[in-house]
Every structure is written in C-alpha cells, then in structure tokens.
Write a protein that holds these residues in place. Structure first.
Motif, PDB file in Angstrom:
ATOM      1  N   VAL A  55     -42.621 -44.834  -1.614  1.00 26.11           N
ATOM      2  CA  VAL A  55     -41.599 -44.212  -2.169  1.00 26.11           C
ATOM      3  C   VAL A  55     -41.132 -45.328  -3.146  1.00 26.11           C
ATOM      4  O   VAL A  55     -41.081 -46.504  -3.257  1.00 26.11           O
ATOM      5  CB  VAL A  55     -40.450 -44.137  -0.820  1.00 26.11           C
ATOM      6  N   SER A  56     -40.425 -44.736  -4.350  1.00 24.43           N
ATOM      7  CA  SER A  56     -40.208 -45.331  -5.344  1.00 24.43           C
ATOM      8  C   SER A  56     -38.594 -45.795  -5.385  1.00 24.43           C
ATOM      9  O   SER A  56     -37.817 -45.140  -4.878  1.00 24.43           O
ATOM     10  CB  SER A  56     -40.325 -44.623  -6.643  1.00 24.43           C
ATOM     11  N   ASP A  57     -38.085 -46.694  -6.132  1.00 24.61           N
ATOM     12  CA  ASP A  57     -36.759 -47.023  -6.351  1.00 24.61           C
ATOM     13  C   ASP A  57     -35.979 -45.973  -6.803  1.00 24.61           C
ATOM     14  O   ASP A  57     -34.838 -45.545  -6.209  1.00 24.61           O
ATOM     15  CB  ASP A  57     -36.537 -48.260  -7.367  1.00 24.61           C
ATOM     16  N   GLU A  58     -36.503 -45.030  -7.662  1.00 22.10           N
ATOM     17  CA  GLU A  58     -36.021 -43.934  -8.335  1.00 22.10           C
ATOM     18  C   GLU A  58     -35.756 -42.830  -7.277  1.00 22.10           C
ATOM     19  O   GLU A  58     -34.526 -42.304  -7.178  1.00 22.10           O
ATOM     20  CB  GLU A  58     -36.856 -43.404  -9.339  1.00 22.10           C
ATOM     21  N   GLU A  59     -36.683 -42.672  -6.547  1.00 22.75           N
ATOM     22  CA  GLU A  59     -36.378 -41.440  -5.070  1.00 22.75           C
ATOM     23  C   GLU A  59     -35.514 -42.138  -4.211  1.00 22.75           C
ATOM     24  O   GLU A  59     -34.756 -41.460  -3.845  1.00 22.75           O
ATOM     25  CB  GLU A  59     -38.001 -41.430  -4.464  1.00 22.75           C
ATOM     26  N   LEU A  60     -35.609 -43.307  -3.947  1.00 24.36           N
ATOM     27  CA  LEU A  60     -34.678 -43.867  -3.081  1.00 24.36           C
ATOM     28  C   LEU A  60     -33.127 -43.954  -3.788  1.00 24.36           C
ATOM     29  O   LEU A  60     -32.014 -43.697  -2.960  1.00 24.36           O
ATOM     30  CB  LEU A  60     -34.746 -45.322  -2.669  1.00 24.36           C
ATOM     31  N   SER A  61     -32.921 -44.210  -4.893  1.00 27.87           N
ATOM     32  CA  SER A  61     -31.781 -43.986  -5.587  1.00 27.87           C
ATOM     33  C   SER A  61     -31.099 -42.745  -5.486  1.00 27.87           C
ATOM     34  O   SER A  61     -29.954 -42.433  -5.690  1.00 27.87           O
ATOM     35  CB  SER A  61     -31.995 -44.373  -6.881  1.00 27.87           C
ATOM     36  N   SER A  62     -31.837 -41.609  -5.144  1.00 26.85           N
ATOM     37  CA  SER A  62     -31.430 -40.333  -5.202  1.00 26.85           C
ATOM     38  C   SER A  62     -30.827 -40.038  -3.773  1.00 26.85           C
ATOM     39  O   SER A  62     -30.260 -38.928  -3.590  1.00 26.85           O
ATOM     40  CB  SER A  62     -32.408 -39.290  -5.635  1.00 26.85           C
ATOM     41  N   CYS A  63     -30.939 -40.967  -2.901  1.00 28.87           N
ATOM     42  CA  CYS A  63     -30.586 -40.592  -1.465  1.00 28.87           C
ATOM     43  C   CYS A  63     -29.046 -41.183  -1.084  1.00 28.87           C
ATOM     44  O   CYS A  63     -28.420 -41.659  -2.077  1.00 28.87           O
ATOM     45  CB  CYS A  63     -31.323 -41.566  -0.577  1.00 28.87           C
ATOM     46  N   THR A  64     -28.363 -40.338  -0.059  1.00 27.48           N
ATOM     47  CA  THR A  64     -27.048 -40.883   0.179  1.00 27.48           C
ATOM     48  C   THR A  64     -27.355 -42.330   1.131  1.00 27.48           C
ATOM     49  O   THR A  64     -26.526 -43.036   0.895  1.00 27.48           O
ATOM     50  CB  THR A  64     -26.356 -39.697   1.097  1.00 27.48           C
ATOM     51  N   VAL A  65     -28.012 -42.267   2.105  1.00 26.62           N
ATOM     52  CA  VAL A  65     -28.355 -43.184   2.905  1.00 26.62           C
ATOM     53  C   VAL A  65     -29.751 -43.743   2.947  1.00 26.62           C
ATOM     54  O   VAL A  65     -30.588 -42.636   2.880  1.00 26.62           O
ATOM     55  CB  VAL A  65     -27.993 -42.933   4.351  1.00 26.62           C
TER      56      VAL A  65
END
Length: 118
Positions: A55-65
C-alpha cells in the motif's frame, strides 16, 4: 487479521455502502502466515486465499483512519487519523499467542467502529 475483522464489522453494522477498507503494508510479507490462517479459521474466517499487498503513502493519505500494527514508521502529510496499535508480530508465534493477538485485534477493530459510530 485487522482487515478481515473490519470486513466482518462493516457487514454486521450494515455499512457496506459507507465504509471502504484498504489493507496492505509498506513492506508486506510474501504470504499470510500459516499460524494466522489457522487462528482465524477457528472463527470461521478463511484467509488461506489472501495475499499480502503493498500500500502506498498516496493510498493511505486518502483514508480517514489508518491503523498500523506496530511495525510502521508511517508519517502521512494528509489529515489522517493514524493509530499505531503496537501489536506483536504473530509470525513464528505459538498458535496460543496468535489467538491472543487475534482477539486483541478483533477488540480494537470493534472499538474503532464504535468510536466512529458516535
């Protein structure tokens, strides 16, 4: 384990259309460890066909939690609620220890859903 429990909570609470679950690691294992598959199977959750994903930082940055399991040095620039649960890696542990870790994850996932339901 956390993704499987999150999927179960999402279904139990009827949130399939509201909650998206992203799972992966910044340095994923090659397989779901056999002791994890065994412990989860005891609860009727089959992880035998799952493959750990990156999982990329970009994908994680789109998350709420974002919940990390304790092995992360994750630093996101986005407005993301990052929870480091600091759990022991189940790899190579006895099945009894994996059960304890599994149960802790299940409780934390349910608590997280409760918190956001408020």
């Amino acid at each position: 384990m956390s993704a499987a429990f999150a999927e179960r909570e999402r279904t139990r609470r009827g949130l399939e259309d509201e909650v998206e679950i992203l799972t992966g690691g910044t340095d994923p294992a090659d397989e779901v460890h056999p002791e994890v598959v065994e412990a989860m199977q005891e609860l009727g959750i089959d992880l035998s066909d799952r493959v750990p994903q990156a999982v990329s930082d970009e994908e994680l940055s789109s998350c709420t939690v974002v919940a990390t399991m304790g092995c992360s040095t994750l630093e996101l620039d986005a407005d993301v609620d990052v929870r480091d649960w600091a759990l022991e890696d189940p790899h190579g542990q006895s099945v009894d220890r994996v059960r304890e870790i599994r149960d802790e994850i299940a409780e934390r996932v349910a608590d997280l859903f409760d918190e956001y339901a408020e």
